[in-house]
Scaffold this motif. Structure first.
Motif, PDB file in Angstrom:
ATOM      1  N   PRO A  93      14.014   2.717  30.072  1.00 33.53           N
ATOM      2  CA  PRO A  93      13.921   1.982  28.797  1.00 33.53           C
ATOM      3  C   PRO A  93      13.373   2.817  27.644  1.00 33.53           C
ATOM      4  N   ASP A  94      13.549   4.152  27.728  1.00 31.34           N
ATOM      5  CA  ASP A  94      12.935   5.034  26.735  1.00 31.34           C
ATOM      6  C   ASP A  94      13.524   4.852  25.341  1.00 31.34           C
ATOM      7  N   ILE A 130      17.135   1.504  38.696  1.00 28.44           N
ATOM      8  CA  ILE A 130      16.431   1.220  37.439  1.00 28.44           C
ATOM      9  C   ILE A 130      14.956   1.598  37.559  1.00 28.44           C
ATOM     10  N   PHE A 131      14.483   2.236  36.522  1.00 30.37           N
ATOM     11  CA  PHE A 131      13.112   2.736  36.446  1.00 30.37           C
ATOM     12  C   PHE A 131      12.166   1.545  36.373  1.00 30.37           C
ATOM     13  N   ARG A 149      19.104   0.214  43.500  1.00 31.31           N
ATOM     14  CA  ARG A 149      17.806   0.813  43.810  1.00 31.31           C
ATOM     15  C   ARG A 149      16.833   0.563  42.664  1.00 31.31           C
ATOM     16  N   ILE A 150      15.561   0.721  42.968  1.00 31.63           N
ATOM     17  CA  ILE A 150      14.562   0.879  41.920  1.00 31.63           C
ATOM     18  C   ILE A 150      14.061   2.315  41.998  1.00 31.63           C
ATOM     19  N   GLU A 151      13.641   2.861  40.865  1.00 28.56           N
ATOM     20  CA  GLU A 151      12.900   4.114  40.894  1.00 28.56           C
ATOM     21  C   GLU A 151      11.480   3.801  40.479  1.00 28.56           C
ATOM     22  N   ALA A 195      11.735   7.452  43.643  1.00 32.85           N
ATOM     23  CA  ALA A 195      10.443   7.599  42.954  1.00 32.85           C
ATOM     24  C   ALA A 195      10.504   8.842  42.093  1.00 32.85           C
ATOM     25  N   GLY A 196       9.770   8.810  40.979  1.00 30.82           N
ATOM     26  CA  GLY A 196       9.724  10.000  40.138  1.00 30.82           C
ATOM     27  C   GLY A 196       8.816   9.859  38.945  1.00 30.82           C
TER      28      GLY A 196
END
Ligand SMILES: CC(=O)[C@@H](O)[C@H](O)COP(=O)(O)O
Ligand SMILES: NCC(=O)COP(=O)(O)O
Length: 246
Positions: A93-94, A130-131, A149-151, A195-196
């Motif tokens: 969402p940046d 999605i982050f 996925r989620i990140e 993850a990140g």
């Protein structure tokens, strides 16, 4: 198995600093894979401060592992990824002027927008991650929006890592009830987990140990900094060792 996807943004930062083509991102991507990377991640930002849209087009025929393109789903981003059709898109969402990614999606407030974008990407055969901040209550919205996925946004984990491992109460409030619970919720909802952000050689193994179902970690900033000291091939092997526990 947890894939290591190398984010090559910062190689592009160095290349752009002099206006030429050194380091050559095509060579970097090929070498990262040859050295053991199991994915290449890029994050073309609207101001093209590092990865340029043309880089993404040039990298597509070169990446043989998994190609992950991160970004805010603007029209320009969507046109690019629908042309390139990477293995995965990671939606963040940046805002355009963000120094770096520093939060995940509000999957409730942005449910309709995410659902529309994710449907278009999945119709094109692209896996969508999605982050997400480590808040268990956001997982249901990620699922209903159609994400694969989620990140997990691991910036807060990295920032608090030394207190998380040293202070039992702090660990419960800031890791077990957030990251571990969000991961458990996601797995229960049928979502895979990436993850990140700010992961490094100090904090990666602990995360993997406590969230063993991680499918992928995308790592860039710290890995590139480590490569300046240890060399790229050695550094990629060091990061993979933290994920395999060897
Ligand atoms: C989504 C994420 O956490 C990273 O891809 C981060 O956005 C890296 O971007 P910069 O390399 O521009 O900091
Ligand atoms: N999604 C995280 C990523 O691609 C790299 O983040 P960082 O390691 O550069 O902080």
């Amino acid at each position: 198995m947890t894939r290591l996807s190398v984010n090559i943004n910062k190689f592009a930062t160095l290349r752009n600093a002099r206006g030429g083509n050194l380091p050559d991102l095509i060579e970097v991507a090929r070498d990262c894979e040859r050295f053991g990377a199991e994915g290449i991640t890029v994050h073309p930002r609207p101001d093209e401060r590092h990865i340029r849209y043309q880089d993404v087009l040039d990298l597509k025929p070169v990446v043989t592992t998994e190609f992950n393109i991160e970004g805010y789903p603007s029209r320009e981003y969507l046109d690019l990824v629908l042309k390139v059709k990477p293995d995965q898109c990671t939606l963040v969402p940046d805002p355009p002027d963000a120094l770096t990614s520093n939060t995940g999606w509000d999957t409730i407030a942005h449910q309709d927008f995410l659902r529309e974008v994710i449907a278009a990407l999945k119709t094109a055969g692209i896996r969508v991650s999605i982050f997400l901040n480590a808040e268990p209550g956001l997982v249901a919205g990620a699922r209903s929006a159609g994400a694969d996925r989620i990140e997990l946004y691991t910036g807060p984990y990295a920032h608090d890592y030394t207190r998380i491992i040293a202070d039992e109460k702090f660990r419960k409030d800031n890791f077990e009830d957030t990251f571990v619970k969000t991961a458990a919720e996601a797995t229960a909802a049928g979502l895979e987990i990436n993850a990140g952000h700010d992961l490094n050689l100090l904090n990666l193994r602990y995360l993997k140990t406590h969230i063993p179902q991680l499918k992928e970690t995308s790592i860039g900033h710290a890995l590139v900094c480590d490569a300046l000291y240890y060399g790229l091939e050695n550094t990629i092997q060091l990061y993979k060792r933290e994920l395999t526990g060897n």
